[in-house]
Design a protein around this motif. Structure first.
Motif, PDB file in Angstrom:
ATOM      1  N   LEU A  71       0.787  -1.490  -0.160  1.00  0.00           N
ATOM      2  CA  LEU A  71       0.009  -0.042   0.148  1.00  0.00           C
ATOM      3  C   LEU A  71       0.785   1.236   0.034  1.00  0.00           C
ATOM      4  CD1 LEU A  71      -3.149  -0.705   2.012  1.00  0.00           C
ATOM      5  CD2 LEU A  71      -3.089   0.079  -0.228  1.00  0.00           C
ATOM      6  N   PRO A  72       1.895   1.395   0.830  1.00  0.00           N
ATOM      7  CA  PRO A  72       2.621   2.596   0.928  1.00  0.00           C
ATOM      8  C   PRO A  72       3.588   2.779  -0.357  1.00  0.00           C
ATOM      9  CG  PRO A  72       3.161   1.221   2.676  1.00  0.00           C
ATOM     10  CD  PRO A  72       2.262   0.409   2.054  1.00  0.00           C
ATOM     11  N   ALA A  73       3.815   1.413  -1.330  1.00  0.00           N
ATOM     12  CA  ALA A  73       4.282   1.774  -2.442  1.00  0.00           C
ATOM     13  C   ALA A  73       3.564   2.297  -3.540  1.00  0.00           C
ATOM     14  CB  ALA A  73       4.799   0.122  -2.904  1.00  0.00           C
ATOM     15  N   LEU A  74       2.064   1.768  -3.640  1.00  0.00           N
ATOM     16  CA  LEU A  74       0.954   2.223  -4.504  1.00  0.00           C
ATOM     17  C   LEU A  74       0.925   3.662  -4.241  1.00  0.00           C
ATOM     18  CD1 LEU A  74      -0.801   1.378  -6.600  1.00  0.00           C
ATOM     19  CD2 LEU A  74      -2.534   0.995  -4.670  1.00  0.00           C
ATOM     20  N   LEU A  75       0.926   3.940  -2.789  1.00  0.00           N
ATOM     21  CA  LEU A  75       0.893   5.656  -2.639  1.00  0.00           C
ATOM     22  C   LEU A  75       2.070   6.444  -3.272  1.00  0.00           C
ATOM     23  CD1 LEU A  75      -0.612   7.903  -1.141  1.00  0.00           C
ATOM     24  CD2 LEU A  75       0.821   7.377   0.711  1.00  0.00           C
ATOM     25  N   LEU A  76       3.351   5.875  -2.905  1.00  0.00           N
ATOM     26  CA  LEU A  76       4.401   6.443  -3.762  1.00  0.00           C
ATOM     27  C   LEU A  76       4.394   6.530  -5.139  1.00  0.00           C
ATOM     28  CD1 LEU A  76       7.509   4.865  -1.501  1.00  0.00           C
ATOM     29  CD2 LEU A  76       6.919   7.202  -1.860  1.00  0.00           C
ATOM     30  N   GLN A  77       4.168   5.453  -5.737  1.00  0.00           N
ATOM     31  CA  GLN A  77       4.024   5.254  -7.018  1.00  0.00           C
ATOM     32  C   GLN A  77       3.072   6.586  -7.755  1.00  0.00           C
ATOM     33  OE1 GLN A  77       5.495   3.222  -9.349  1.00  0.00           O
ATOM     34  NE2 GLN A  77       4.604   4.513 -10.874  1.00  0.00           N
ATOM     35  N   LEU A  78       1.947   6.648  -7.194  1.00  0.00           N
ATOM     36  CA  LEU A  78       1.070   7.690  -7.404  1.00  0.00           C
ATOM     37  C   LEU A  78       1.746   9.116  -7.039  1.00  0.00           C
ATOM     38  CD1 LEU A  78      -2.371   6.379  -6.398  1.00  0.00           C
ATOM     39  CD2 LEU A  78      -1.652   6.418  -8.536  1.00  0.00           C
ATOM     40  N   LEU A  79       2.305   9.151  -6.228  1.00  0.00           N
ATOM     41  CA  LEU A  79       3.189  10.666  -5.760  1.00  0.00           C
ATOM     42  C   LEU A  79       4.161  10.827  -6.763  1.00  0.00           C
ATOM     43  CD1 LEU A  79       3.665  10.619  -2.090  1.00  0.00           C
ATOM     44  CD2 LEU A  79       2.414  12.126  -3.298  1.00  0.00           C
ATOM     45  N   LEU A  80       4.773   9.725  -7.315  1.00  0.00           N
ATOM     46  CA  LEU A  80       5.804   9.674  -8.296  1.00  0.00           C
ATOM     47  C   LEU A  80       5.338  10.267  -9.695  1.00  0.00           C
ATOM     48  CD1 LEU A  80       9.059   9.181  -8.688  1.00  0.00           C
ATOM     49  CD2 LEU A  80       8.365   6.849  -9.399  1.00  0.00           C
ATOM     50  N   LEU A  81       4.415   9.712  -9.979  1.00  0.00           N
ATOM     51  CA  LEU A  81       3.494  10.028 -11.343  1.00  0.00           C
ATOM     52  C   LEU A  81       3.207  11.554 -11.198  1.00  0.00           C
ATOM     53  CD1 LEU A  81       1.691   6.686 -12.230  1.00  0.00           C
ATOM     54  CD2 LEU A  81       3.701   7.588 -13.294  1.00  0.00           C
ATOM     55  N   ALA A  82       2.643  12.004 -10.059  1.00  0.00           N
ATOM     56  CA  ALA A  82       1.973  13.297  -9.915  1.00  0.00           C
ATOM     57  C   ALA A  82       3.327  14.286 -10.086  1.00  0.00           C
ATOM     58  CB  ALA A  82       1.525  13.485  -8.390  1.00  0.00           C
ATOM     59  N   ILE A  83       4.578  13.909  -9.487  1.00  0.00           N
ATOM     60  CA  ILE A  83       5.816  14.537  -9.596  1.00  0.00           C
ATOM     61  C   ILE A  83       6.015  14.707 -11.063  1.00  0.00           C
ATOM     62  CG2 ILE A  83       8.313  14.722  -9.022  1.00  0.00           C
ATOM     63  CD1 ILE A  83       7.524  13.410  -6.472  1.00  0.00           C
ATOM     64  N   GLY A  84       6.070  13.766 -11.754  1.00  0.00           N
ATOM     65  CA  GLY A  84       6.389  13.567 -13.034  1.00  0.00           C
ATOM     66  C   GLY A  84       5.447  14.722 -14.094  1.00  0.00           C
ATOM     67  N   MET A  85       4.196  14.423 -13.897  1.00  0.00           N
ATOM     68  CA  MET A  85       3.236  15.077 -14.540  1.00  0.00           C
ATOM     69  C   MET A  85       3.572  16.713 -14.073  1.00  0.00           C
ATOM     70  SD  MET A  85      -0.274  13.448 -14.600  1.00  0.00           S
ATOM     71  CE  MET A  85      -1.105  14.794 -15.042  1.00  0.00           C
ATOM     72  N   HIS A  86       3.761  17.014 -12.937  1.00  0.00           N
ATOM     73  CA  HIS A  86       3.967  18.390 -12.528  1.00  0.00           C
ATOM     74  C   HIS A  86       5.365  19.100 -13.259  1.00  0.00           C
ATOM     75  CE1 HIS A  86       5.307  21.744  -9.798  1.00  0.00           C
ATOM     76  NE2 HIS A  86       4.020  22.020 -10.035  1.00  0.00           N
ATOM     77  N   SER A  87       6.279  18.267 -13.295  1.00  0.00           N
ATOM     78  CA  SER A  87       7.434  18.595 -13.899  1.00  0.00           C
ATOM     79  C   SER A  87       7.464  18.766 -15.476  1.00  0.00           C
ATOM     80  CB  SER A  87       8.525  17.469 -13.773  1.00  0.00           C
ATOM     81  OG  SER A  87       8.712  17.158 -12.205  1.00  0.00           O
ATOM     82  N   LEU A  88       6.398  18.127 -15.954  1.00  0.00           N
ATOM     83  CA  LEU A  88       6.356  18.307 -17.463  1.00  0.00           C
ATOM     84  C   LEU A  88       4.879  19.397 -17.690  1.00  0.00           C
ATOM     85  CD1 LEU A  88       5.931  14.291 -18.568  1.00  0.00           C
ATOM     86  CD2 LEU A  88       7.727  16.018 -19.021  1.00  0.00           C
ATOM     87  N   GLY A  89       4.886  20.126 -16.625  1.00  0.00           N
ATOM     88  CA  GLY A  89       3.750  21.120 -16.396  1.00  0.00           C
ATOM     89  C   GLY A  89       2.492  20.716 -16.846  1.00  0.00           C
ATOM     90  N   LEU A  90       2.104  19.636 -16.424  1.00  0.00           N
ATOM     91  CA  LEU A  90       0.560  19.223 -16.776  1.00  0.00           C
ATOM     92  C   LEU A  90      -0.533  19.329 -15.827  1.00  0.00           C
ATOM     93  CD1 LEU A  90       1.630  15.733 -18.556  1.00  0.00           C
ATOM     94  CD2 LEU A  90       1.016  18.098 -19.639  1.00  0.00           C
ATOM     95  N   PHE A  91       0.113  20.124 -14.641  1.00  0.00           N
ATOM     96  CA  PHE A  91      -0.953  20.463 -13.629  1.00  0.00           C
ATOM     97  C   PHE A  91      -1.247  21.952 -13.715  1.00  0.00           C
ATOM     98  CE2 PHE A  91       0.183  16.799 -10.570  1.00  0.00           C
ATOM     99  CZ  PHE A  91      -1.038  15.906 -11.321  1.00  0.00           C
ATOM    100  N   ARG A  92      -1.400  22.556 -14.886  1.00  0.00           N
ATOM    101  CA  ARG A  92      -1.794  24.032 -15.011  1.00  0.00           C
ATOM    102  C   ARG A  92      -3.235  24.266 -15.264  1.00  0.00           C
ATOM    103  NH1 ARG A  92       3.557  25.440 -18.781  1.00  0.00           N
ATOM    104  NH2 ARG A  92       5.038  24.884 -17.238  1.00  0.00           N
TER     105      ARG A  92
END
Lengths: 154, 438
Positions: A71-92
């Motif tokens: 479960l923590p791994a799944l949470l980390l995975q989602l956080l990681l993808l959120a970081i990736g998306m934010h870095s690509l400027g996709l949360f604007r």
């Protein structure tokens, strides 16, 4: 909000990884992998495809945490993808966040699949099937769209 | 839909994790792989929805400087494109000019990336080399985000408007201006016997007054001009100019040309039951199949086409037609120059040299063979397929021989050979029309 996210998301990722590490006996490995992620986070600040590098750098830490607890791994995975998306400027835009939350909810369905099967071959095959259906759907939709645009269906 | 490097990287990462999970039976790796694959699917869904939205809001209005034009002339085109662009997307817009035209000036491509309602204007100039009613090929857009890109082509409705009415040149073309150094002379051509009037249309600036139908014009109080039947149906003579072996080995372009030749042969055979095929490479005759009825025999001849080593070149030989027009041009200049002018001596010497040269000029074997081939088939028109590579003297020779026989040449070239400079020189030699093999 955007600047706050660029600090909050990596912080949340590192904190979650370290808290999960504290529960296991091989915490030094997780700590080192998290350190590598933070290093990549710092080194790739000016790169255009930073999101991809961050996802790649964060995956070893996710898998390492998942070996002891999923479960923590799944949470980390989602956080990681959120970081990736934010870095690509996709949360604007406003629509980006609800769509991402819907994706997160869908991804949670992977957890029962990972725990239900003892062998990983069948869930991987199932995953391949889902991917095949998605590819088929997008191929047909894309073809129809192209046909409509070209006026071939008139 | 094409994937970007980022998407391919994430997919590769997911594949490695999935393999890892199967080999080691590790659920954590499966979880990570699944999340990455779901992420790609999620982004594909978002991308697809946005592309549909862009396609729905895309609108174009295109204005051409003139709608009724003469073959070979240039027109200004202004294309205004509007669309609503979602965030994180870029769109590259390319206006597609009519087939058989060449862009001579301006830009047909622009990229938009600002979100919201966006508009742009593309202003360019095109030269129309084909003839007849022709519309624009449409508008092409390439939509891309961080993960995917896709190209869409819009060809219907406003995207193909306006229709250009291209009038052929040449029926009563006036002789062009000539100077002492001898610029290009346009051939004066009369309406050949067998040409008849098949329709009338309104007079447009530049039309020859001899084509005006005065009775009809008086009746409707408007000027109407006659339109002559020129070429109806597919020509039953097909001339193929194979590229030189030492030239660029672009087999893809050659294969495309071969496909076009096959199509032309099939059409002509259906219409006339016989097709004559003349295969040349530069100044060398490779094969001649007169009045062939067997499609499979023609197809075999065409499919085996490959670049040929050219043993003869004609870049040092002046065509007979060119010599004649040059001599008549010098004579015309001589009559315009006062008797006392210094230029007169120079012109008379030049005329004398050209006259002697013309008298001694023998018809080349290539010209004689092409002439015999054309005489044996008696066709009013012929397709000439060529990649227009290297020396084009033999093309001009074929065109001149065709003109002697009152045969119109319809040149078919692959789009790679479609450079305005080359096409202009070929068009000036007297080719009836040029079409592009896409």
């Amino acid at each position: 909000v955007r600047d706050a996210l660029s600090i909050a998301l990596p912080l949340a990722f590192a904190a979650t990884a370290l808290i999960a590490a504290a529960q296991t006996e091989f915490w030094p490995v997780i700590a080192v992998l998290t350190g590598i992620f933070v290093l990549v986070l710092y080194l790739t600040m000016a790169l255009p495809e930073r999101g991809f590098y961050l996802i790649c750098a964060g995956e070893p830490a996710v898998v390492a945490v998942g070996i002891s607890s999923l479960l923590p791994a799944l949470l980390l995975q989602l956080l990681l993808l959120a970081i990736g998306m934010h870095s690509l400027g996709l949360f604007r835009s406003r629509t980006d966040m609800p769509a991402f939350l819907a994706f997160c909810a869908l991804t949670l369905a992977l957890y029962p699949m990972a725990t239900f099967f003892r062998q990983m071959l069948y869930p991987v095959l199932l995953l391949g099937g889902i991917l095949g259906v998605a590819v088929l759907f997008f191929t047909i939709s894309g073809y129809n769209l192209k046909k409509k645009c070209a006026g071939a269906d008139k | 839909v094409q994937t970007t490097r980022c998407t391919r990287g994430i997919a590769a990462c997911a594949l490695v994790l999935a393999t890892f999970s199967v080999v080691l039976g590790e659920p954590a790796a499966f979880l990570a792989a699944g999340a990455l694959l779901f992420f790609i699917i999620y982004r594909a869904g978002v991308y697809h929805a946005r592309v549909v939205r862009i396609a729905g809001t895309l609108a174009v209005s295109r204005v051409a400087g003139r709608l009724m034009i003469r073959q070979g002339s240039t027109i200004d085109v202004l294309t205004k494109v509007t669309c609503t662009l979602p965030g994180h997307m870029a769109i590259r817009i390319t206006d597609l000019p009519p087939p058989g035209s060449a862009v001579t000036d301006g830009a047909v491509e622009r990229t938009l990336s600002s979100p919201g309602a966006a508009s742009t204007a593309l202003s360019y100039r095109i030269r129309i080399l084909s003839r007849g009613d022709t519309d624009f090929s449409g508008l092409s857009i390439r939509v891309s985000d961080r993960f995917f890109s896709e190209e869409l082509t819009f060809r219907e409705g406003n995207f193909a408007k306006p229709v250009l009415h291209v009038q052929p040149t040449g029926i009563f073309e006036a002789v062009g201006a000539r100077g002492t150094t001898g610029e290009m002379e346009y051939a004066k051509r009369s309406a050949p016997s067998g040409y008849s009037v098949y329709s009338f249309r309104e007079y447009a600036t530049g039309d020859d007054l001899r084509r005006v139908d005065w009775k009809l014009s008086a009746k409707y109080q408007k000027l109407f001009v006659k339109q002559y039947t020129s070429h109806i149906g597919e020509p039953a003579l097909i001339i193929v100019d194979l590229p030189d072996q030492s030239g660029s080995e672009n087999t893809q372009v050659l294969n495309r040309m071969v496909t076009a030749i096959e199509g032309a042969m099939e059409k002509a055979l259906r219409q006339y039951r016989t097709v004559s095929l003349l295969v040349v490479s530069g100044g060398n005759i490779i094969r001649f199949l007169p009045a062939e009825q067997n499609l499979s025999k023609l197809m075999v001849a065409v499919r085996n086409m490959r670049p040929i080593a050219r043993s003869h070149h004609f870049y040092r030989i002046r065509e007979e037609f060119a010599l004649r027009s040059r001599v008549s041009g010098i004579e015309r200049d001589l009559s315009a120059v006062p008797p006392s002018a210094d230029e007169r001596a120079y012109l008379s010497n030049l005329g004398s040299v050209y006259n002697h040269f013309m008298k001694d000029r023998q018809m080349t074997a290539f010209e004689a063979q092409v002439d015999r081939a054309m005489a044996s088939v008696h066709e009013p028109g012929a397709y000439l397929f060529s990649m227009l590579e290297g020396d084009l003297s033999h093309i001009r020779m074929i065109v001149y021989q065709a003109r002697r026989r009152k045969t119109d040449i319809y040149l078919q070239v692959p789009k790679e050979a479609y450079t305005p400079g080359v096409l202009k020189s070929v068009l000036e030699s007297g080719v009836e029309s040029i079409e592009v093999i896409q």
